[in-house]
Design a protein around this motif. Structure first.
Motif, PDB file in Angstrom:
ATOM      1  N   LYS A  43       0.809  -1.221   0.000  1.00  0.00           N
ATOM      2  CA  LYS A  43       0.000   0.000   0.000  1.00  0.00           C
ATOM      3  C   LYS A  43       0.845   1.276   0.000  1.00  0.00           C
ATOM      4  O   LYS A  43       0.325   2.362  -0.198  1.00  0.00           O
ATOM      5  N   ILE A  44       2.146   1.167   0.219  1.00  0.00           N
ATOM      6  CA  ILE A  44       3.009   2.348   0.301  1.00  0.00           C
ATOM      7  C   ILE A  44       3.237   2.935  -1.086  1.00  0.00           C
ATOM      8  O   ILE A  44       3.669   2.232  -1.996  1.00  0.00           O
ATOM      9  N   GLU A  45       2.898   4.223  -1.242  1.00  0.00           N
ATOM     10  CA  GLU A  45       3.143   4.935  -2.499  1.00  0.00           C
ATOM     11  C   GLU A  45       4.304   5.918  -2.361  1.00  0.00           C
ATOM     12  O   GLU A  45       5.129   6.040  -3.261  1.00  0.00           O
ATOM     13  N   LYS A  46       4.369   6.626  -1.221  1.00  0.00           N
ATOM     14  CA  LYS A  46       5.431   7.604  -0.989  1.00  0.00           C
ATOM     15  C   LYS A  46       5.837   7.572   0.481  1.00  0.00           C
ATOM     16  O   LYS A  46       5.020   7.313   1.341  1.00  0.00           O
ATOM     17  N   ILE A  47       7.104   7.896   0.720  1.00  0.00           N
ATOM     18  CA  ILE A  47       7.622   8.036   2.080  1.00  0.00           C
ATOM     19  C   ILE A  47       8.342   9.374   2.168  1.00  0.00           C
ATOM     20  O   ILE A  47       9.211   9.667   1.341  1.00  0.00           O
ATOM     21  N   PHE A  48       7.959  10.179   3.140  1.00  0.00           N
ATOM     22  CA  PHE A  48       8.606  11.473   3.371  1.00  0.00           C
ATOM     23  C   PHE A  48       9.401  11.376   4.664  1.00  0.00           C
ATOM     24  O   PHE A  48       8.880  10.956   5.687  1.00  0.00           O
TER      25      PHE A  48
END
Length: 58
Positions: A43-48
């Motif tokens: 489910k991870i699309e982006k990590i900041f």
């Protein structure tokens, strides 16, 4: 990664492997989840990642 705080259905906060605070974004990543549960990698699309900038005062 473990959920630290659910901001909404699509955004949660967590901690990276090196202890850095991160914001994880993904479609439905926080839906029906609870703090302390594992984040599904699919489910991870982006990590900041948060960075600390220190200003030197002269």
């Amino acid at each position: 990664m473990i959920i630290k705080k659910i901001l909404n259905n699509n955004v949660v906060t967590s901690t990276s492997e090196n202890g850095q605070e991160i914001i994880v974004v993904g479609n439905g990543i926080g839906w029906k989840q609870k703090v302390g549960q594992e984040i599904e990698d699919s489910k991870i699309e982006k990590i900041f990642r948060m960075e600390l900038h220190l200003q030197q005062l002269n």
